[in-house]
Scaffold this active site. Structure first.
Site, short mmCIF file in Angstrom:
data_model
loop_
_atom_site.label_atom_id
_atom_site.label_comp_id
_atom_site.label_asym_id
_atom_site.label_seq_id
_atom_site.Cartn_x
_atom_site.Cartn_y
_atom_site.Cartn_z
N ARG A 164 1.31 -1.18 -0.36
CA ARG A 164 -0.47 -0.43 0.31
C ARG A 164 0.94 1.19 -0.04
O ARG A 164 0.11 2.05 -0.67
CB ARG A 164 -0.83 -0.14 1.19
CG ARG A 164 -1.57 1.11 1.45
CD ARG A 164 -2.54 0.01 3.16
NE ARG A 164 -2.64 -0.58 2.96
CZ ARG A 164 -3.64 -1.72 2.67
NH1 ARG A 164 -5.04 -0.58 2.81
NH2 ARG A 164 -3.70 -2.56 3.27
N ARG A 207 11.79 2.42 2.70
CA ARG A 207 11.34 1.74 4.14
C ARG A 207 12.39 1.58 4.78
O ARG A 207 12.94 0.64 4.05
CB ARG A 207 9.72 1.24 3.77
CG ARG A 207 10.02 0.61 5.11
CD ARG A 207 8.39 -0.80 5.15
NE ARG A 207 7.82 1.00 5.04
CZ ARG A 207 6.34 0.80 5.09
NH1 ARG A 207 5.23 -0.65 4.86
NH2 ARG A 207 5.36 1.24 5.85
#
Lengths: 317, 179
Positions: free
Chosen positions: A60, A110
């Site tokens: 996502r 990330r």
């Protein structure tokens, strides 16, 4: 490059002022409309190159960033760590410096280690955006949650938001707490004592030990994903037990004194932290959260991209 | 800095009235007409011109608004503007006669950006440019079709268009730089 409005990087909501957070939320408003156009694209970041550097799995968030980048006309490259030089033992800084040598403008990162985004931002000239670092922060998730709450209630000030679940391991919880309290919302956390950080009250939040108390108190519940590996690690006895004690169910919501908005950062474990009829129910704003995620990320990219043209002298070149 | 009033409220009203008639005349009526104001003061001017046309012709004239910030070519130079305003256009511009309404025409770069943005919303049959003040100083080959007031200015001058909806009063003022 350093943006006058936000600085060089977005590593978290903790370092931002209330005005900076409001600026991002306000800038996200017109970007919602861009995604409704027949041609969902504006040229604002034309010629900018952005690398999405994901050391942890994400569907996502990565797709949302990628849509945001493409709708601003940036050129994007996705680097997944399996099969890349990272798997061969290259360090984070070496990876980023090599990318920078190819003249990129921004890195969205990330990483499993708390502080990875800041660490990287201090070592490269490109703008760095934190897409989740360990247990530290996930600022764009915090921002999209705030935008969704503001859409729903028209304000954040005085709003009562209860964050439910695994607060201890949650970067989403931390970004929500920093952002919401800065904008004047009241925040409570609710979860098993084994999954609450020891000094959580120091962050300016209330602890509500029972889900029934959270439902009675709050205007909105932000229900966190229960990482299934927490059970193996002994933080909770079983998923069924967790659902029985902390699950957000329609029976429990029916006793709420007011209609609650239900948020969830996804991906959901239906039947564990949230029941299906709640997730799909009329008070769920889980899909608007996803829509707002693209707008908020467009706003962050746009605000970081504009900067003073003499950044090279600042960087000592 | 010395300020000269170029147009007062009544003069603006007369200019807008003439501009409204010129819009109808140049477009041969109001069929397929769309008035698009450029954020921010162009939006108010488009609103007023639209109301004047509606009063004279007795037909509804659709309006749109356009924010060109994301189509500017100087993001690097000036940084992002604090807040991007709303863009609201019909789903398709195909076959329409679009009249761009703006307060001041200067370098032409705003209009260049607006033309680029329209292309992403469809293919208008025709686009006209209608401005309250043309202050000269073009940096691109762009010319207005309908003008309220044309004047020559120095690069250091400022032309301020004030509208009562946003500024509390109507006026066009020239603020001259003191050498």
């Amino acid at each position: 490059m350093t943006s006058a409005a936000l600085g060089k990087d977005l590593v978290g909501l903790e370092p931002l002022t209330a005005d900076q957070i409001r600026l991002i939320l306000d800038t996200a408003e017109p970007f919602k409309e861009v995604s409704e156009r027949p041609i969902k694209k504006v040229p604002a970041l034309r010629g900018k190159t952005i690398v999405n550097l994901f050391f942890e799995n994400s569907t996502r968030t990565r797709i949302s960033f990628e849509f945001a980048e493409k709708r601003l006309s940036a050129d994007t490259v996705n680097v997944a760590t399996s099969g890349s030089s990272v798997a061969k033992g290259e360090t984070l800084v070496d990876t980023a410096r090599n990318l920078e040598a190819m003249r990129i403008d921004m890195v969205v990162i990330r990483h499993g280690a708390s502080g990875a985004a800041r660490f990287l931002g201090e070592r490269i000239r490109s703008n760095v955006i934190n897409a989740g670092d360990g247990k530290h922060e996930h600022p764009t998730q915090g921002l999209l949650d705030m935008l969704t709450l503001r859409d729903r209630f028209g304000r954040l000030e005085g709003l009562k938001v209860a964050i439910v679940g695994d607060i201890l391991h949650s970067r989403v919880a931390r970004s929500n707490i920093w952002g919401l309290t800065k904008l004047g919302a009241e925040v409570a956390v609710c979860g098993p004592p084994s999954l609450l950080p020891r000094n959580v009250r120091d962050l300016g939040v209330t602890v509500l030990p029972r889900i029934e108390d959270a439902i009675a108190w709050a205007d909105a519940l932000n229900v966190l994903r229960l990482q299934l590996e927490r059970m193996q690690a002994g933080f909770i006895p079983s998923l069924r037990e967790y659902n029985r004690v902390f699950g957000v169910t329609s029976e429990r919501l029916a006793r709420a004194p007011r209609e609650l908005a239900i948020l969830h950062p996804g991906p959901m474990n239906r039947g564990v932290e949230i029941d299906s009829d709640v997730a799909d129910g009329p008070h769920s704003v889980i899909l608007p959260q996803v829509t707002n995620g693209v707008a908020v990320r467009m706003a962050v990219l746009y605000l970081l991209a504009g900067g003073s043209p003499d950044w090279r002298t600042e960087a000592g070149e | 800095m010395p300020t000269t009033t170029l147009l007062d409220a009544r003069a603006i009203q007369r200019a807008l009235q003439r501009m409204a008639s010129e819009v109808v005349e140049r477009c041969g009526g109001t069929a397929d007409l769309l008035l698009v104001g450029i954020q921010r003061r162009g939006v108010e001017l488009a609103e007023r011109i639209g109301a004047l046309i509606e009063g004279a012709e007795g037909t509804a004239v659709p309006r749109g608004k356009l924010d060109i910030t994301l189509y500017r070519d100087d993001l690097q130079a000036i940084g992002p503007r604090p807040v991007v305003s709303e863009t609201r256009l019909p789903p398709s511009l195909d076959g329409r006669t679009v009249v761009i309404v703006d307060d001041v025409l200067y370098t032409g770069r705003t209009i260049r950006a607006a033309l680029d943005e329209f292309a992403d919303f469809g293919r208008p049959r025709r686009i006209l440019l209608c401005v309250l003040v043309d202050r000269g100083g073009r940096e691109l080959p762009i010319q207005p079709d309908i003008v309220g007031l044309a004047l020559g200015t120095q690069p250091g001058d400022r032309v301020d268009v004030l509208v009562r909806e946003l500024d509390g009063r109507d006026a066009v003022e020239l603020v001259r730089e003191v050498a």
